[in-house]
Scaffold this active site. Structure first.
Site, mmCIF file in Angstrom:
data_model
loop_
_atom_site.group_PDB
_atom_site.id
_atom_site.type_symbol
_atom_site.label_atom_id
_atom_site.label_comp_id
_atom_site.label_asym_id
_atom_site.label_seq_id
_atom_site.Cartn_x
_atom_site.Cartn_y
_atom_site.Cartn_z
ATOM 1 N N LEU A 233 -3.815 -1.725 -3.748
ATOM 2 C CA LEU A 233 -3.148 -1.464 -2.375
ATOM 3 C C LEU A 233 -4.013 -1.918 -1.096
ATOM 4 O O LEU A 233 -4.220 -1.016 -0.182
ATOM 5 C CB LEU A 233 -2.665 -0.101 -2.378
ATOM 6 C CG LEU A 233 -1.584 0.433 -3.465
ATOM 7 C CD1 LEU A 233 -1.576 1.928 -3.787
ATOM 8 C CD2 LEU A 233 -0.274 -0.145 -3.133
ATOM 9 N N HIS A 234 -4.685 -2.881 -1.287
ATOM 10 C CA HIS A 234 -5.419 -3.389 -0.094
ATOM 11 C C HIS A 234 -4.856 -3.076 1.504
ATOM 12 O O HIS A 234 -5.570 -2.151 1.973
ATOM 13 C CB HIS A 234 -5.964 -4.979 -0.223
ATOM 14 C CG HIS A 234 -6.357 -4.964 -1.500
ATOM 15 N ND1 HIS A 234 -7.502 -4.634 -1.986
ATOM 16 C CD2 HIS A 234 -5.612 -5.853 -2.482
ATOM 17 C CE1 HIS A 234 -7.847 -5.253 -3.305
ATOM 18 N NE2 HIS A 234 -6.647 -5.973 -3.528
ATOM 19 N N ASP A 235 -3.948 -3.726 1.758
ATOM 20 C CA ASP A 235 -3.148 -3.725 3.010
ATOM 21 C C ASP A 235 -2.400 -2.494 3.456
ATOM 22 O O ASP A 235 -2.852 -1.963 4.396
ATOM 23 C CB ASP A 235 -2.094 -5.110 3.267
ATOM 24 C CG ASP A 235 -2.876 -6.138 3.198
ATOM 25 O OD1 ASP A 235 -4.025 -6.498 3.417
ATOM 26 O OD2 ASP A 235 -2.177 -7.226 2.849
#
Length: 306
Positions: A233-235
């Site tokens: 869930l980078h962004d």
């Protein structure tokens, strides 16, 4: 109310879609506009426009920006399932605004000094071009949150030398980190601790609206998710820190960007600030992953939406 502009390379990784979903399900945000960067920016613009329309945000403007890195030294990296499962034949008419993304960024920030927070979750080409066009924009921003880079401390030597968003345009990243803008950086050291899993996708889908089904489908169709049974869930984490900064542990650091090197072009080099080398970013080095994942899903998958 946080007045937010999003700069995104939606499509290459499904995390941009989830970040946009978080924004659209968070009443604290007023989404001023969305700018698209890197590669097929018209396709990216159609994806954003479709998601906004499904959410009922037909008045939110979408702008296409730079399709190539500043110096065009590296070919555009392209992978994923861009638009599959979201766009159909009738969506070819979806189009961005006539203005270029860089013109919009300069205009919205400079006409609202101290009020616009910019979340940059793709390569930094649009942001760098805007800062070169109007250097005063750095001080006019309320905040600049960037998903990118890697610190690679002793506990995270498994992380690649270079993170994708910075690698795609190292020269642009150098301009941004040298600009004096109030930067919050969320690197791989934090984001790789987070995951979305099949049960989470079904939780989003169960909200039942066309928007939620579209978001769930985009995650389910994302090739790395299908192969591994999860994706990171980078962004969404980057966007989440604007609303809940206590989800992560911050450290004020000086960040340099390597623009040369056979192995290290695009590498973010981070060190303790000193009198001669001041901090130019606050960097998220760890995250309360379980708390963040539940916080995110509670918002995106809520059946009663703001």
């Amino acid at each position: 109310m946080i007045r937010l502009t999003l700069d995104t390379d939606i499509g290459t990784d499904v995390d941009d879609c989830l970040a946009l979903a978080l924004i659209l399900t968070s009443p604290e945000f007023h989404l001023e506009g969305v700018t698209c960067v890197y590669g097929d920016v018209l396709l990216r613009s159609r994806m954003v426009r479709k998601l906004l329309n499904l959410r009922g945000r037909t008045a939110t403007p979408v702008f296409a920006g730079a399709s190539q890195p500043l110096l065009e030294l590296l070919p555009v990296y392209w992978a994923g399932h861009e638009g599959i499962g979201l766009l159909n034949e009738s969506d070819h008419t979806l189009a961005p605004e006539a203005d270029h993304a860089v013109d919009y960024l300069v205009r919205i920030v400079m006409s609202n000094p101290g009020q616009i927070h910019l979340a940059a979750i793709g390569p930094l080409t649009n942001v760098a071009l805007a800062l070169k066009r109007e250097p005063r924009m750095a001080q006019a921003l309320a905040g600049l949150t960037i998903m990118g880079g890697a610190c690679r401390g002793y506990e995270s030597l498994h992380i690649n030398y270079v993170e994708h968003n910075i690698r795609c345009d190292p020269e642009a990243a150098h301009i941004v980190f040298s600009s004096g803008a109030p930067i919050s950086l969320i690197p791989l050291d934090a984001t790789l601790q987070t995951r979305i899993r099949p049960s989470d996708v079904e939780r989003i889908r169960s909200a039942g609206t066309p928007f939620h089904v579209a978001v769930a489908d985009q995650v389910a169709l994302y090739p790395p998710f299908r192969a591994r049974g999860f994706t990171h869930l980078h962004d969404p984490l980057a966007v989440a820190t604007i609303l809940a900064p206590d989800l992560v542990t911050w450290r004020a650091l000086h960040v340099d960007v390597e623009t040369g090197g056979r192995l290290t072009a695009g590498m973010t080099l981070m060190r303790e600030p000193s009198d001669g080398v001041p901090a130019n970013a606050r960097v998220a080095l760890s995250v309360d992953a379980a708390r963040f994942e539940e916080w995110l899903l509670t918002r995106i998958a809520a059946t009663v939406q703001p």
